[in-house]
Design a protein around this motif. Structure first.
Motif: not given
Length: 375
Positions: A38-43
């Motif tokens: 999954i392509d997302f940006s963790p905080r």
């Protein structure tokens, strides 16, 4: 064919993060699962403003020091070897997308480390995921050996909803026990689930002088001077003049012969596969040293490990009987020069243990996919 989402670090410019994600995807596919990273940006935990500005300036400067070539090679490796989802910047849309999957896998890597991703905003806990979507962890790591009460409360609330949990280190099992979540299974890092031959298929062709000593150095660590000193000691002891340096700071290539700041993951694999000796302070550097059956030394800071990441290396090497390859640096270079250090490794027992760990880890995945996701 079941459809799975893998949530882990893999968009980082970090060799270990990319390769562990790639390996887990490969293994799930071999088990008949259509696995997608999954392509997302963790905080991430936000640094103080001065440090953030300095980091931005440094990232810009790195492109002039050879880092741009590494980025291009890394992107090429991802495109060839990783199947990814569309990119998500919105948590609601991400959760809706995850709801289309048969199950979600969290890990590996330090996905539950509050020093990297604050517990209160940790997407890897999947607190907002619909209960209709099964989830489990594979080789998740806390990265630290202690948590404060607030962190424990959040993690306890979220992780109790995971039907199956596996972790990478014994310290992770201990933390879960303290939170009232017993029974987590200890499994191998995904990079260890692929054989050296399987990794060789993803490696780049390597040209240069042989033999050589490989130093893989995590930047900005207290133990880094020890790695350079150990390289000099080993070079003299084994009469190997060529030393290759990966990691640390790019500007050091101007005054340290052998520094390669442009290597992508494929080049990283080749350097490990062909090294005569390895010196590293990296967990994944240690994993690849062992997997490729290399003579190596892992350097850790000889300090209170309660909030640092040394426990990962110690927890990995001790069950293999390779704790003798750990060098604890106390900051005294002169003492290091006088120390008796065993660079050569006997893998007769460690290799057998590693193979049993690999088989047990794959069995955990097989069993969890077949029966372990029901509540």
């Amino acid at each position: 064919m079941k459809k799975a989402a893998i949530l882990t670090f893999w968009k980082e410019e970090n060799y270990g993060a990319i390769l562990q994600a790639c390996a887990l995807q490969d293994v799930l596919r071999s088990l008949g699962v259509s696995a997608e990273l999954i392509d997302f940006s963790p905080r991430h935990k936000k640094p103080p403003l001065p440090k953030k500005l300095l980091g931005l300036a440094w990232r810009g400067a790195r492109s002039f020091l050879g880092f741009r070539k590494r980025l291009l090679r890394t992107d090429a490796f991802r495109k060839r070897w990783i199947q990814a989802s569309p990119m998500f910047n919105d948590d609601g849309k991400l959760m809706a997308y995850l709801g289309t999957k048969d199950f979600c896998v969290v890990g590996s890597d330090q996905v539950w480390n509050p020093q990297i991703v604050p517990a209160e905003n940790n997407i890897f806990l999947l607190e907002k995921l619909s209960d209709s979507v099964p989830k489990f962890s594979y080789a998740a790591s806390f990265g630290v050996s202690t948590l404060n009460d607030g962190e424990k409360a959040i993690l306890r609330r979220c992780l109790r909803k995971f039907p199956a949990i596996s972790v990478r280190e014994k310290t992770g099992q201990k933390l879960l026990d303290e939170m009232g979540i017993p029974g987590a299974e200890l499994v191998s890092d995904p990079t260890l689930l692929l054989t050296p031959d399987q990794w060789a298929d993803k490696a780049a062709a390597l040209s240069g002088k042989f033999p050589y000593i490989l130093c893989y150095i995590m930047p900005g660590k207290e133990e880094n001077p020890a790695i350079y000193a150990l390289a000099r000691k080993l070079s003299s002891q084994k009469k190997i003049s060529d030393v290759v340096y990966l990691g640390d700071r790019e500007y050091k290539r101007f005054f340290r012969r052998g520094a390669d700041v442009s290597a992508g993951p494929a080049e990283f694999l080749s350097y490990f596969a062909n090294a005569a000796y390895v010196i590293t302070n990296s967990f994944h550097g240690t994993c690849f040293s062992v997997n490729f059956r290399k003579n190596f030394i892992s350097v850790v800071e000889n300090a209170d490990p309660s909030r640092n990441r040394n426990s990962r290396i110690v927890d990995f090497l001790t069950p293999l009987g390779l704790e003798g390859q750990i060098f604890r640096f106390n900051g005294d270079i002169s003492a290091l020069n006088q120390a008796e250090i065993r660079f050569d490794v006997d893998y007769s027992k460690a290799g057998e243990i590693l193979e049993r760990q690999r088989n047990r880890s794959i069995a955990f995945l097989t069993r969890t996919l077949e029966t372990g996701l029901s509540r």
